[in-house]
Design a protein around this motif. Sequence first.
Motif, PDB file in Angstrom:
ATOM      1  N   GLU A  10      66.835   2.420  -7.603  1.00 61.91           N
ATOM      2  CA  GLU A  10      66.967   1.339  -6.640  1.00 61.91           C
ATOM      3  C   GLU A  10      65.846   1.410  -5.620  1.00 61.91           C
ATOM      4  OE1 GLU A  10      70.813   1.709  -4.904  1.00 61.91           O
ATOM      5  OE2 GLU A  10      71.846   1.079  -6.717  1.00 61.91           O
TER       6      GLU A  10
ATOM      7  N   ARG B   6      66.775  -1.196   1.602  1.00 56.28           N
ATOM      8  CA  ARG B   6      67.950  -1.975   1.188  1.00 56.28           C
ATOM      9  C   ARG B   6      67.681  -3.481   1.247  1.00 56.28           C
ATOM     10  NH1 ARG B   6      71.813  -1.969  -2.248  1.00 56.28           N
ATOM     11  NH2 ARG B   6      73.632  -3.097  -1.554  1.00 56.28           N
TER      12      ARG B   6
ATOM     13  N   GLU C  89      66.007  -4.481  -1.918  1.00 54.94           N
ATOM     14  CA  GLU C  89      66.980  -4.450  -3.008  1.00 54.94           C
ATOM     15  C   GLU C  89      67.797  -5.742  -3.029  1.00 54.94           C
ATOM     16  OE1 GLU C  89      68.856  -2.966  -6.301  1.00 54.94           O
ATOM     17  OE2 GLU C  89      67.395  -1.800  -5.192  1.00 54.94           O
TER      18      GLU C  89
END
Length: 109
Positions: A19, A23, A26
Amino acid sequence: MLSLRTRDPINPISLISGEFINRGREETYFTSQLKQHISGTRITLLILGVVFALFAIPDFLSNSDLLLKFSILTGRLLALSVIVIIYFLLRREVSQVQKVGVNCLPVSA
């Protein structure tokens, strides 16, 4: 020294989980991929629905019983109408993903 992320400074990806480290990146990537997959699914679904409905023509021409003709036609048109409804529901889902982002989607464990 062992690094746990890729060497790309803009989009570092974890080598363990695969990942993005960031964030926000993502979520942006997931949203863009989801929009593309839903759009492709919508088009495929509509094409298959139309092809399925067009097979009513040889069914209609090859059967002589009037009740059988109309029951086949009714079934195919009913299936096409369900497919068209799903097509428009998926369009609404894409617009919700664009407005809200990833937060509207359930999180899988």
